[in-house]
Design an enzyme around this catalytic site. Structure first.
Site, PDB file in Angstrom:
ATOM      1  N   HIS A 110       8.366   5.064   5.240  1.00 47.93           N
ATOM      2  CA  HIS A 110       8.925   4.043   6.147  1.00 47.93           C
ATOM      3  C   HIS A 110       8.805   3.389   7.237  1.00 47.93           C
ATOM      4  O   HIS A 110       9.685   2.780   7.867  1.00 47.93           O
ATOM      5  CB  HIS A 110      10.358   4.653   6.401  1.00 47.93           C
ATOM      6  CG  HIS A 110      10.783   5.859   5.095  1.00 47.93           C
ATOM      7  ND1 HIS A 110      10.330   6.599   5.735  1.00 47.93           N
ATOM      8  CD2 HIS A 110      11.269   5.943   4.207  1.00 47.93           C
ATOM      9  CE1 HIS A 110      10.538   7.851   3.978  1.00 47.93           C
ATOM     10  NE2 HIS A 110      11.222   7.289   3.290  1.00 47.93           N
ATOM     11  N   ASP A 211     -26.176  36.136  17.994  1.00 47.11           N
ATOM     12  CA  ASP A 211     -26.555  36.360  16.835  1.00 47.11           C
ATOM     13  C   ASP A 211     -28.611  36.641  16.541  1.00 47.11           C
ATOM     14  O   ASP A 211     -28.845  35.799  16.246  1.00 47.11           O
ATOM     15  CB  ASP A 211     -26.097  36.337  15.604  1.00 47.11           C
ATOM     16  CG  ASP A 211     -26.623  37.731  14.770  1.00 47.11           C
ATOM     17  OD1 ASP A 211     -28.184  38.229  14.750  1.00 47.11           O
ATOM     18  OD2 ASP A 211     -26.077  38.393  13.795  1.00 47.11           O
ATOM     19  N   HIS A 214     -30.595  37.903  13.732  1.00 48.27           N
ATOM     20  CA  HIS A 214     -31.278  37.612  12.112  1.00 48.27           C
ATOM     21  C   HIS A 214     -31.858  35.926  11.802  1.00 48.27           C
ATOM     22  O   HIS A 214     -32.834  36.094  10.732  1.00 48.27           O
ATOM     23  CB  HIS A 214     -29.930  36.821  11.950  1.00 48.27           C
ATOM     24  CG  HIS A 214     -29.093  34.906  12.305  1.00 48.27           C
ATOM     25  ND1 HIS A 214     -29.238  35.226  13.593  1.00 48.27           N
ATOM     26  CD2 HIS A 214     -29.278  33.584  11.928  1.00 48.27           C
ATOM     27  CE1 HIS A 214     -29.158  33.524  13.622  1.00 48.27           C
ATOM     28  NE2 HIS A 214     -29.706  33.476  12.514  1.00 48.27           N
ATOM     29  N   HIS A 219     -34.230  32.783   9.161  1.00 49.08           N
ATOM     30  CA  HIS A 219     -34.959  31.637   9.318  1.00 49.08           C
ATOM     31  C   HIS A 219     -36.694  31.990   8.746  1.00 49.08           C
ATOM     32  O   HIS A 219     -37.440  30.933   8.887  1.00 49.08           O
ATOM     33  CB  HIS A 219     -34.316  31.378  10.745  1.00 49.08           C
ATOM     34  CG  HIS A 219     -33.345  30.995  10.348  1.00 49.08           C
ATOM     35  ND1 HIS A 219     -32.127  30.399   9.261  1.00 49.08           N
ATOM     36  CD2 HIS A 219     -32.261  31.916  11.481  1.00 49.08           C
ATOM     37  CE1 HIS A 219     -31.146  29.967  10.011  1.00 49.08           C
ATOM     38  NE2 HIS A 219     -31.047  30.999  11.134  1.00 49.08           N
ATOM     39  N   ASP A 360     -28.382  29.687   7.214  1.00 46.86           N
ATOM     40  CA  ASP A 360     -26.764  30.074   7.400  1.00 46.86           C
ATOM     41  C   ASP A 360     -25.375  29.970   6.840  1.00 46.86           C
ATOM     42  O   ASP A 360     -25.400  31.223   6.811  1.00 46.86           O
ATOM     43  CB  ASP A 360     -27.159  29.011   8.992  1.00 46.86           C
ATOM     44  CG  ASP A 360     -27.774  29.672  10.293  1.00 46.86           C
ATOM     45  OD1 ASP A 360     -28.001  30.680  10.439  1.00 46.86           O
ATOM     46  OD2 ASP A 360     -27.992  29.124  10.883  1.00 46.86           O
TER      47      ASP A 360
HETATM   48  S1  FES Z   1       8.493   6.917   7.992  1.00 49.33           S
HETATM   49 FE1  FES Z   1       9.221   7.970   6.733  1.00 49.33          FE
HETATM   50  S2  FES Z   1       7.784   9.346   6.743  1.00 49.33           S
HETATM   51 FE2  FES Z   1       7.613   8.290   7.883  1.00 49.33          FE
HETATM   52 FE   LIG Z   2     -29.009  30.631  11.944  1.00 49.06          FE
END
Ligand code: FES
Ligand SMILES: [Fe+2]
Lengths: 423, 193
Positions: A110, A211, A214, A219, A360
């Protein structure tokens, strides 16, 4: 029996007192997740962006705090604002781009018009409200904002601790060594790696909290191309959890270490970094200049991987979804060719197409799937490695433990439980 | 403002030579896609020029920067900005070496991919030398990837390839991959587009 007016939180006792056992429900349960949103993401300080993303007045970026979309912007006076990205008329999302520069935000439904700092400036057909609409009462919802070393944090808890209190002096000791090593600060490279992993948000966080168990397994393919095992490349290193429950992994190099061995990561910009060592000593002091940050996590979901020049946020997206936003961090003073080397090194190793990081996500998906489907085993998950090995050391503030322990993971889940139990 | 001029570029009017070239290139790209789907990495690597460059930039969604009429490459991050991938072709052979270890767990067991390559046509090349040995090519793709019993994902986008004529056929001298999404819906990019 007396009837208590305060109901026990439904998440009580999910983490064992010593942190060494954790319920599978943390990783898939809708009810636990809803509580997390209220008790953690609406109360803690959350990382929303870096000041270098919005250098000029009117610059803004989209970000999120938990699941809540926000806009982070730079005001004419240089201050940083964070507003919730939802119109206060009927809730429409105001802005659907990732970044821009604007003086106002106009709602597409709006046409209510807001200043970047959230003030409601204009309402079409204002007279039709017959004097009943108070614009000052309809500004965009505004979390509290504070910045530290270029990092922008915000919180929905309007009356809670300051950012510095939340981080704690002992974490700040490490953050300065990470984000302001040479006294001229750090910036992020333009662009964000964003990808969705079908895993619970806590799994990448506790991984990046430290961690180190791992990498040699997860890796192995990438490491086999590059030489060193992780254990070798991080020695001597420790895990640290600070007073407020944040995590760091740092190398603690002995006195007399040549400056070239104190640079943050890989070989990117080694000569340039080495040449900055005097500034680093001046900024951090000789003793702290020997501390090289590797990884860490500011509770709940801001992770740091300084060893590969990355910071990231693991945004929760439902109990079984995480959107990672990863940034490449460079020293602000780095000349273009050093910047390029750092950028290239991060990009080829980490991010969704990084030779290392590719493995990962798959593990965290596996953990999330496993936790949510294999529910019949009554035993909680095991985080027991090196329980009781923590100690203190005045050179490294916080609660310290050897690299190959699950100390930081235990402390991460204990911190989680504390926030969940907090009324 | 005037609309864009109606030219051969917009109507698709073309001589038989141009149509024949489009078909020749399409045939090359289809065969290349089949090599990737079949995981014939070495045969695929052999299609690249040694100085080739491969990049997957990140889409920019910037206020007031709408993309109407703008070429796709201007809607993505450029040099100095973060890319998903941006590297000399030689790094692609490192990526292949990683897959070949059999320990790249995100591809172990391997995923299955099907590449649909469409809309192939040679573009006017502003940087090209007249009668040079390179062409600039537009193609669209849909890559479907499955792993395990149920996991499915798809990638959709556009590519700009610079192809170079050599004694034994075309070579890829440059490829830019423009993915439609700016937040990837996948855990990793352990594949080539
Ligand atoms: S102006 Fe109406 S929802 Fe943002
Ligand atoms: Fe990792």
């Amino acid at each position: 029996m007396s009837i208590s007016t305060v109901a026990e939180p439904l998440t009580a006792g999910l983490v064992a007192e010593d942190g060494s056992r954790v319920s599978r429900r943390l990783f898939f349960d809708d009810a636990v997740y809803e509580e997390e949103r209220r008790r953690i993401f609406e109360r803690t300080w959350l990382f929303v962006g870096h000041e270098s993303q919005i250098p000029d007045a009117g610059d803004f970026i989209a970000s999120s705090m938990g699941e809540e979309p926000v806009l982070v912007s730079r005001g004419i006076d240089g201050s940083v604002s964070v507003v919730v990205n939802s119109c206060t008329h009927r809730g429409t999302k105001l802005c659907d781009v990732d970044r821009g520069n604007a003086s106002t935000l106009t709602c597409p439904y709006h046409g209510w018009q807001f200043a970047l700092d959230g003030r409601l400036l204009g309402v079409p057909r204002f007279a039709a409200y017959l004097g009943e609409l108070d614009k000052s009462d309809r500004s965009l919802h505004r979390p509290r904002v504070e910045t530290f070393l270029g990092l922008i944090f915000a919180t929905f808890d309007l009356g809670g601790p300051t950012l510095r209190e939340y981080l704690g002096d002992d974490l700040i000791f490490y953050l300065e060594a990470t984000f302001d090593r040479d006294g001229t600060g750090t910036s992020v490279v333009a662009g964000i790696h964003r990808w969705h992993i079908a895993c619970n948000w806590k799994l990448p966080c506790e991984n990046q909290a430290g961690d180190l168990y791992h990498p040699d397994v997860s890796h192995v393919a990438a490491l086999s191309l590059g030489g060193d095992s992780v254990s070798a490349s991080l020695d001597p290193g420790v895990q640290v959890t600070t007073s407020e429950g944040h995590a760091m992994v740092v190398r603690t190099m002995p006195e007399g270490t040549p400056p070239a061995d104190l640079v943050p990561g890989g070989n990117a910009g080694v000569d340039w970094f080495t040449g900055r060592h005097e500034l680093v000593e001046e900024r951090l002091g000789a003793e702290r200049s020997l501390i090289v940050p590797i990884a860490g996590n500011v509770f709940p979901n801001f992770s740091m991987l300084p060893s590969v020049f990355s910071i990231r946020v693991n945004h929760p997206r439902g109990p079984m979804g995480t959107e990672v936003w990863a940034y490449c961090l460079v020293p602000s003073a780095a000349p273009p060719e050093v910047r390029e080397q750092i950028h290239g090194y991060y990009q080829v190793t980490f991010g969704p197409g990084g030779l290392v990081e590719e493995e990962d996500g798959e593990n965290w998906i596996g953990m999330t799937n496993g936790a949510s489907t294999a529910r019949t085993d009554p035993r909680p998950l095991h985080i027991g490695m090196g329980l009781g090995t923590e100690y203190t050391d005045e050179r490294v503030p916080g609660s310290v433990a050897p690299l190959f322990t699950e100390h930081n993971q235990r402390e991460f889940y204990k911190t989680w439980q504390r926030w969940m139990d907090r009324p | 403002m005037d609309g864009p001029a109606v030219t051969a570029a917009t109507t698709g009017a073309a001589t038989t030579d141009v149509v024949a070239l489009d078909l020749e290139i399409a045939r090359f790209l289809y065969r290349e896609a089949a090599l990737l789907d079949d995981r014939r990495w070495d045969d695929w690597l052999a299609l690249w020029a040694e100085d080739g460059h491969y990049s997957v930039p990140i889409r920019r969604d910037v206020e007031g920067d709408d993309s109407w009429g703008r070429p796709v490459e201007e809607c993505f991050g450029g040099p100095g900005e973060l890319h998903y991938v941006d590297e000399p072709f030689l790094v692609a052979s490192v990526r292949v070496a990683k897959l070949k270890t059999g320990k790249a767990w995100a591809e172990q067991p391997p995923s299955h991919t099907t590449r649909l390559i469409t809309n192939v046509h040679v573009l006017d090349d502003p940087d090209g030398e007249p009668d040079g040995d390179e062409v600039l090519v537009h193609s669209n793709f849909l890559v479907h990837r499955t792993r395990g019993a149920t996991h499915q994902e798809q990638f959709v986008g556009t590519r700009r390839d610079r192809l170079r004529r050599s004694d034994d056929g075309w070579r890829i001298a440059g490829r830019r991959v423009f993915l439609n999404t700016s937040v990837l819906g996948v855990a990793n990019l352990q594949l080539f587009f």
